[in-house]
Design a protein around this motif. Sequence first.
Motif, PDB file in Angstrom:
ATOM      1  N   SER A  69       8.197  14.886 -22.481  1.00  0.00           N
ATOM      2  CA  SER A  69       8.095  15.471 -23.816  1.00  0.00           C
ATOM      3  C   SER A  69       7.825  16.967 -23.765  1.00  0.00           C
ATOM      4  N   VAL A  70       7.395  17.478 -22.615  1.00  0.00           N
ATOM      5  CA  VAL A  70       7.125  18.914 -22.513  1.00  0.00           C
ATOM      6  C   VAL A  70       8.222  19.652 -21.748  1.00  0.00           C
ATOM      7  N   THR A  71       9.297  18.963 -21.405  1.00  0.00           N
ATOM      8  CA  THR A  71      10.408  19.625 -20.733  1.00  0.00           C
ATOM      9  C   THR A  71      11.044  20.612 -21.702  1.00  0.00           C
ATOM     10  N   ARG A  72      11.302  21.800 -21.240  1.00  0.00           N
ATOM     11  CA  ARG A  72      11.896  22.844 -22.070  1.00  0.00           C
ATOM     12  C   ARG A  72      13.233  23.275 -21.475  1.00  0.00           C
ATOM     13  N   SER A  73      14.154  23.643 -22.337  1.00  0.00           N
ATOM     14  CA  SER A  73      15.443  24.139 -21.881  1.00  0.00           C
ATOM     15  C   SER A  73      15.279  25.541 -21.315  1.00  0.00           C
ATOM     16  N   VAL A  74      16.007  25.808 -20.230  1.00  0.00           N
ATOM     17  CA  VAL A  74      15.980  27.143 -19.630  1.00  0.00           C
ATOM     18  C   VAL A  74      17.317  27.853 -19.805  1.00  0.00           C
ATOM     19  N   LEU A  75      18.248  27.216 -20.531  1.00  0.00           N
ATOM     20  CA  LEU A  75      19.562  27.820 -20.741  1.00  0.00           C
ATOM     21  C   LEU A  75      19.513  28.882 -21.829  1.00  0.00           C
ATOM     22  N   THR A  76      20.359  29.880 -21.658  1.00  0.00           N
ATOM     23  CA  THR A  76      20.566  30.878 -22.696  1.00  0.00           C
ATOM     24  C   THR A  76      21.790  30.469 -23.507  1.00  0.00           C
ATOM     25  N   PRO A  89      13.151  27.776 -28.535  1.00  0.00           N
ATOM     26  CA  PRO A  89      12.345  28.136 -27.367  1.00  0.00           C
ATOM     27  C   PRO A  89      11.068  27.307 -27.196  1.00  0.00           C
ATOM     28  N   ASP A  90      10.492  26.845 -28.286  1.00  0.00           N
ATOM     29  CA  ASP A  90       9.269  26.044 -28.187  1.00  0.00           C
ATOM     30  C   ASP A  90       9.497  24.576 -28.550  1.00  0.00           C
ATOM     31  N   GLU A  91      10.765  24.193 -28.692  1.00  0.00           N
ATOM     32  CA  GLU A  91      11.110  22.820 -29.048  1.00  0.00           C
ATOM     33  C   GLU A  91      11.280  21.992 -27.776  1.00  0.00           C
ATOM     34  N   PRO A  92      10.601  20.849 -27.682  1.00  0.00           N
ATOM     35  CA  PRO A  92      10.784  20.012 -26.484  1.00  0.00           C
ATOM     36  C   PRO A  92      12.194  19.423 -26.438  1.00  0.00           C
ATOM     37  N   VAL A  93      12.660  19.130 -25.252  1.00  0.00           N
ATOM     38  CA  VAL A  93      13.976  18.532 -25.058  1.00  0.00           C
ATOM     39  C   VAL A  93      13.807  17.023 -25.174  1.00  0.00           C
ATOM     40  N   VAL A  94      14.245  16.463 -26.291  1.00  0.00           N
ATOM     41  CA  VAL A  94      14.109  15.022 -26.531  1.00  0.00           C
ATOM     42  C   VAL A  94      15.371  14.494 -27.199  1.00  0.00           C
ATOM     43  N   CYS A  95      15.651  13.217 -26.943  1.00  0.00           N
ATOM     44  CA  CYS A  95      16.743  12.547 -27.640  1.00  0.00           C
ATOM     45  C   CYS A  95      16.251  12.153 -29.027  1.00  0.00           C
ATOM     46  N   THR A  96      17.131  12.235 -29.997  1.00  0.00           N
ATOM     47  CA  THR A  96      16.839  11.787 -31.352  1.00  0.00           C
ATOM     48  C   THR A  96      18.009  10.923 -31.797  1.00  0.00           C
ATOM     49  N   PRO A  97      17.901  10.246 -32.939  1.00  0.00           N
ATOM     50  CA  PRO A  97      19.032   9.416 -33.381  1.00  0.00           C
ATOM     51  C   PRO A  97      20.326  10.196 -33.589  1.00  0.00           C
ATOM     52  N   ASP A  98      20.217  11.500 -33.837  1.00  0.00           N
ATOM     53  CA  ASP A  98      21.435  12.270 -34.096  1.00  0.00           C
ATOM     54  C   ASP A  98      21.824  13.211 -32.963  1.00  0.00           C
ATOM     55  N   ARG A  99      21.141  13.137 -31.814  1.00  0.00           N
ATOM     56  CA  ARG A  99      21.547  13.981 -30.687  1.00  0.00           C
ATOM     57  C   ARG A  99      21.095  13.363 -29.368  1.00  0.00           C
ATOM     58  N   ILE A 100      21.809  13.750 -28.328  1.00  0.00           N
ATOM     59  CA  ILE A 100      21.448  13.315 -26.986  1.00  0.00           C
ATOM     60  C   ILE A 100      21.094  14.545 -26.168  1.00  0.00           C
ATOM     61  N   VAL A 101      20.472  14.312 -25.051  1.00  0.00           N
ATOM     62  CA  VAL A 101      20.110  15.391 -24.140  1.00  0.00           C
ATOM     63  C   VAL A 101      20.979  15.272 -22.907  1.00  0.00           C
ATOM     64  N   LEU A 102      21.578  16.373 -22.493  1.00  0.00           N
ATOM     65  CA  LEU A 102      22.344  16.407 -21.254  1.00  0.00           C
ATOM     66  C   LEU A 102      21.674  17.396 -20.315  1.00  0.00           C
ATOM     67  N   TYR A 103      21.512  16.989 -19.084  1.00  0.00           N
ATOM     68  CA  TYR A 103      20.948  17.869 -18.079  1.00  0.00           C
ATOM     69  C   TYR A 103      22.099  18.500 -17.313  1.00  0.00           C
ATOM     70  N   THR A 104      22.217  19.816 -17.388  1.00  0.00           N
ATOM     71  CA  THR A 104      23.362  20.504 -16.798  1.00  0.00           C
ATOM     72  C   THR A 104      23.459  20.294 -15.299  1.00  0.00           C
ATOM     73  N   LEU A 105      22.350  20.076 -14.636  1.00  0.00           N
ATOM     74  CA  LEU A 105      22.373  19.855 -13.192  1.00  0.00           C
ATOM     75  C   LEU A 105      23.192  18.619 -12.834  1.00  0.00           C
ATOM     76  N   ALA A 106      23.146  17.596 -13.685  1.00  0.00           N
ATOM     77  CA  ALA A 106      23.919  16.378 -13.423  1.00  0.00           C
ATOM     78  C   ALA A 106      25.413  16.679 -13.379  1.00  0.00           C
ATOM     79  N   PHE A 107      25.864  17.600 -14.217  1.00  0.00           N
ATOM     80  CA  PHE A 107      27.282  17.943 -14.243  1.00  0.00           C
ATOM     81  C   PHE A 107      27.696  18.639 -12.959  1.00  0.00           C
TER      82      PHE A 107
END
Length: 115
Positions: free
Chosen positions: A7-14, A38-56
């Motif tokens: 819940s405290v993971t933050r995006s580092v992408l620009t 910038p201060d929003e945690p990276v979380v899945c919600t019913p209307d969005r998913i989270v993708l980790y760029t490293l996986a790609f």
Amino acid sequence: MSRTGRSVTRSVLTTKDLKSFVETYKIPERFSPTLPGPDEPVVCTPDRIVLYTLAFSSCGVWYPLSPFKIALLHHFGVHLSQLHPLGFMRVVHFELSCVAVSREPGLVHLHQTER
């Protein structure tokens, strides 16, 4: 990592990184790729998913997903974001192995390898 830790993971992408990522991996605009604030945690919600760029970059994820990968996700009832990159690499390897021997990958072949 615990649920609390995620819940405290933050995006580092620009914004520039996101644009490059979307172009490189051909992610359709209909998915409305956005960065969290910038201060929003990276979380899945019913209307969005989270993708980790490293996986790609580390395991060969490309959109659109092949029919085999989509069938596999449906079969197991999981979302791409629930797969570990190393697990996804095995799926990609299996699919490429089938293509290398001139076979179309399918769930039937997957079940035959489990015996």
